[in-house]
Design a protein around this motif. Structure first.
Motif, PDB file in Angstrom:
ATOM      1  N   ASN A   2       1.200 -27.198  -3.600  1.00  0.00           N
ATOM      2  CA  ASN A   2      -0.170 -27.248  -4.083  1.00  0.00           C
ATOM      3  C   ASN A   2      -1.109 -26.810  -2.971  1.00  0.00           C
ATOM      4  O   ASN A   2      -1.126 -27.422  -1.902  1.00  0.00           O
ATOM      5  CB  ASN A   2      -0.500 -28.672  -4.541  1.00  0.00           C
ATOM      6  N   LEU A   3      -1.878 -25.761  -3.220  1.00  0.00           N
ATOM      7  CA  LEU A   3      -2.889 -25.330  -2.254  1.00  0.00           C
ATOM      8  C   LEU A   3      -4.023 -26.343  -2.289  1.00  0.00           C
ATOM      9  O   LEU A   3      -4.636 -26.552  -3.331  1.00  0.00           O
ATOM     10  CB  LEU A   3      -3.410 -23.935  -2.606  1.00  0.00           C
ATOM     11  N   VAL A   4      -4.307 -26.990  -1.176  1.00  0.00           N
ATOM     12  CA  VAL A   4      -5.309 -28.057  -1.163  1.00  0.00           C
ATOM     13  C   VAL A   4      -6.550 -27.726  -0.353  1.00  0.00           C
ATOM     14  O   VAL A   4      -7.587 -28.359  -0.527  1.00  0.00           O
ATOM     15  CB  VAL A   4      -4.712 -29.397  -0.665  1.00  0.00           C
ATOM     16  N   THR A  43      -9.861 -28.329  -4.909  1.00  0.00           N
ATOM     17  CA  THR A  43      -9.492 -27.979  -3.541  1.00  0.00           C
ATOM     18  C   THR A  43     -10.619 -28.350  -2.584  1.00  0.00           C
ATOM     19  O   THR A  43     -11.694 -28.772  -2.998  1.00  0.00           O
ATOM     20  CB  THR A  43      -9.133 -26.483  -3.434  1.00  0.00           C
ATOM     21  N   THR A  44     -10.363 -28.160  -1.313  1.00  0.00           N
ATOM     22  CA  THR A  44     -11.339 -28.469  -0.275  1.00  0.00           C
ATOM     23  C   THR A  44     -11.634 -27.211   0.526  1.00  0.00           C
ATOM     24  O   THR A  44     -10.724 -26.463   0.887  1.00  0.00           O
ATOM     25  CB  THR A  44     -10.788 -29.568   0.665  1.00  0.00           C
ATOM     26  N   LEU A  45     -12.912 -26.984   0.793  1.00  0.00           N
ATOM     27  CA  LEU A  45     -13.326 -25.934   1.711  1.00  0.00           C
ATOM     28  C   LEU A  45     -13.621 -26.622   3.036  1.00  0.00           C
ATOM     29  O   LEU A  45     -14.557 -27.414   3.136  1.00  0.00           O
ATOM     30  CB  LEU A  45     -14.559 -25.196   1.200  1.00  0.00           C
ATOM     31  N   GLU A 127      -9.586 -13.989 -23.351  1.00  0.00           N
ATOM     32  CA  GLU A 127      -8.400 -14.181 -22.505  1.00  0.00           C
ATOM     33  C   GLU A 127      -8.743 -14.931 -21.218  1.00  0.00           C
ATOM     34  O   GLU A 127      -8.018 -15.829 -20.798  1.00  0.00           O
ATOM     35  CB  GLU A 127      -7.763 -12.824 -22.164  1.00  0.00           C
ATOM     36  N   SER A 128      -9.848 -14.567 -20.613  1.00  0.00           N
ATOM     37  CA  SER A 128     -10.256 -15.224 -19.365  1.00  0.00           C
ATOM     38  C   SER A 128     -10.649 -16.680 -19.606  1.00  0.00           C
ATOM     39  O   SER A 128     -10.285 -17.569 -18.836  1.00  0.00           O
ATOM     40  CB  SER A 128     -11.405 -14.451 -18.729  1.00  0.00           C
ATOM     41  N   ILE A 129     -11.385 -16.914 -20.681  1.00  0.00           N
ATOM     42  CA  ILE A 129     -11.775 -18.292 -21.026  1.00  0.00           C
ATOM     43  C   ILE A 129     -10.526 -19.132 -21.250  1.00  0.00           C
ATOM     44  O   ILE A 129     -10.420 -20.256 -20.744  1.00  0.00           O
ATOM     45  CB  ILE A 129     -12.698 -18.297 -22.262  1.00  0.00           C
ATOM     46  N   GLU A 130      -9.565 -18.606 -21.973  1.00  0.00           N
ATOM     47  CA  GLU A 130      -8.316 -19.328 -22.248  1.00  0.00           C
ATOM     48  C   GLU A 130      -7.565 -19.634 -20.952  1.00  0.00           C
ATOM     49  O   GLU A 130      -7.053 -20.726 -20.762  1.00  0.00           O
ATOM     50  CB  GLU A 130      -7.442 -18.504 -23.197  1.00  0.00           C
ATOM     51  N   LYS A 131      -7.525 -18.667 -20.060  1.00  0.00           N
ATOM     52  CA  LYS A 131      -6.826 -18.829 -18.777  1.00  0.00           C
ATOM     53  C   LYS A 131      -7.379 -20.010 -17.984  1.00  0.00           C
ATOM     54  O   LYS A 131      -6.632 -20.750 -17.351  1.00  0.00           O
ATOM     55  CB  LYS A 131      -6.951 -17.540 -17.968  1.00  0.00           C
ATOM     56  N   PHE A 132      -8.688 -20.186 -18.011  1.00  0.00           N
ATOM     57  CA  PHE A 132      -9.314 -21.214 -17.181  1.00  0.00           C
ATOM     58  C   PHE A 132      -9.560 -22.532 -17.900  1.00  0.00           C
ATOM     59  O   PHE A 132     -10.132 -23.439 -17.320  1.00  0.00           O
ATOM     60  CB  PHE A 132     -10.599 -20.673 -16.548  1.00  0.00           C
ATOM     61  N   LYS A 133      -9.122 -22.665 -19.141  1.00  0.00           N
ATOM     62  CA  LYS A 133      -9.265 -23.935 -19.859  1.00  0.00           C
ATOM     63  C   LYS A 133      -8.555 -25.075 -19.146  1.00  0.00           C
ATOM     64  O   LYS A 133      -9.022 -26.192 -19.123  1.00  0.00           O
ATOM     65  CB  LYS A 133      -8.739 -23.834 -21.288  1.00  0.00           C
ATOM     66  N   THR A 134      -7.405 -24.786 -18.561  1.00  0.00           N
ATOM     67  CA  THR A 134      -6.629 -25.806 -17.877  1.00  0.00           C
ATOM     68  C   THR A 134      -6.872 -25.792 -16.374  1.00  0.00           C
ATOM     69  O   THR A 134      -6.200 -26.483 -15.639  1.00  0.00           O
ATOM     70  CB  THR A 134      -5.123 -25.628 -18.150  1.00  0.00           C
ATOM     71  N   GLY A 135      -7.806 -24.981 -15.925  1.00  0.00           N
ATOM     72  CA  GLY A 135      -8.123 -24.912 -14.496  1.00  0.00           C
ATOM     73  C   GLY A 135      -7.685 -23.586 -13.913  1.00  0.00           C
ATOM     74  O   GLY A 135      -6.859 -22.880 -14.492  1.00  0.00           O
ATOM     75  N   PRO A 136      -8.235 -23.250 -12.756  1.00  0.00           N
ATOM     76  CA  PRO A 136      -7.907 -21.981 -12.096  1.00  0.00           C
ATOM     77  C   PRO A 136      -6.429 -21.899 -11.735  1.00  0.00           C
ATOM     78  O   PRO A 136      -5.797 -22.908 -11.459  1.00  0.00           O
ATOM     79  CB  PRO A 136      -8.760 -21.975 -10.834  1.00  0.00           C
ATOM     80  N   GLU A 137      -5.919 -20.691 -11.760  1.00  0.00           N
ATOM     81  CA  GLU A 137      -4.525 -20.468 -11.343  1.00  0.00           C
ATOM     82  C   GLU A 137      -4.492 -19.896  -9.962  1.00  0.00           C
ATOM     83  O   GLU A 137      -5.346 -19.232  -9.522  1.00  0.00           O
ATOM     84  CB  GLU A 137      -3.846 -19.503 -12.304  1.00  0.00           C
TER      85      GLU A 137
END
Length: 137
Positions: A2-4, A43-45, A127-137
């Motif tokens: 997991n990228l944190v 995530t954290t910046l 397609e983009s809206i669907e992709k981000f429904k569950t969060g960024p990939e």
């Protein structure tokens, strides 16, 4: 796995932390004068001064304000609204006003005080809206 976190090395931690506070509306946690973090949902910046490089082997391993490859991206509800909110603050650093990209996101591209590229984007195609429904990939 997991990228944190993504960490930016800078010669001016306070200035960069204040910039990211302004554009995100989040408060940075300042652990020391040389290290701060902005925590988002996913995530954290992290923002570290050049002084923190001594813990990793010396200042030669990273150079502040030299990024020419990475883009720090924030998913926002309405990129046009964010652009209007930040237009005067970002006036001299906007690279691209809100534009629909071929992959379905409307994108606002600008630079932070160290010259790093920052992208605020909103999915606009089905397609983009669907992709981000569950969060960024």
């Amino acid at each position: 796995m997991n990228l944190v976190s993504i960490r930016i090395i800078t010669s001016n931690t306070e200035s960069l932390a204040a910039f990211y506070e302004q554009i995100t509306g989040l408060s940075a946690i300042r652990y020391t004068p040389d290290f701060a973090e902005l925590k988002t949902q996913n995530t954290t910046l992290a923002i570290g001064s050049t002084k923190t490089l001594q813990f990793f082997g010396g200042e030669s391993i990273a150079q502040p304000a030299e990024n020419r490859t990475a883009i720090i991206e924030f998913l926002v509800d309405d990129v046009d609204k964010e652009f209007e909110r930040l237009k005067s603050f970002l006036s001299s650093t906007v690279v691209q006003e809100p534009t629909v990209m071929p992959w379905g996101n409307k994108s606002l591209l600008f630079r932070d005080p160290d010259g790093n590229l920052v992208n605020f984007f909103t999915p606009v195609t089905k397609e983009s809206i669907e992709k981000f429904k569950t969060g960024p990939e």
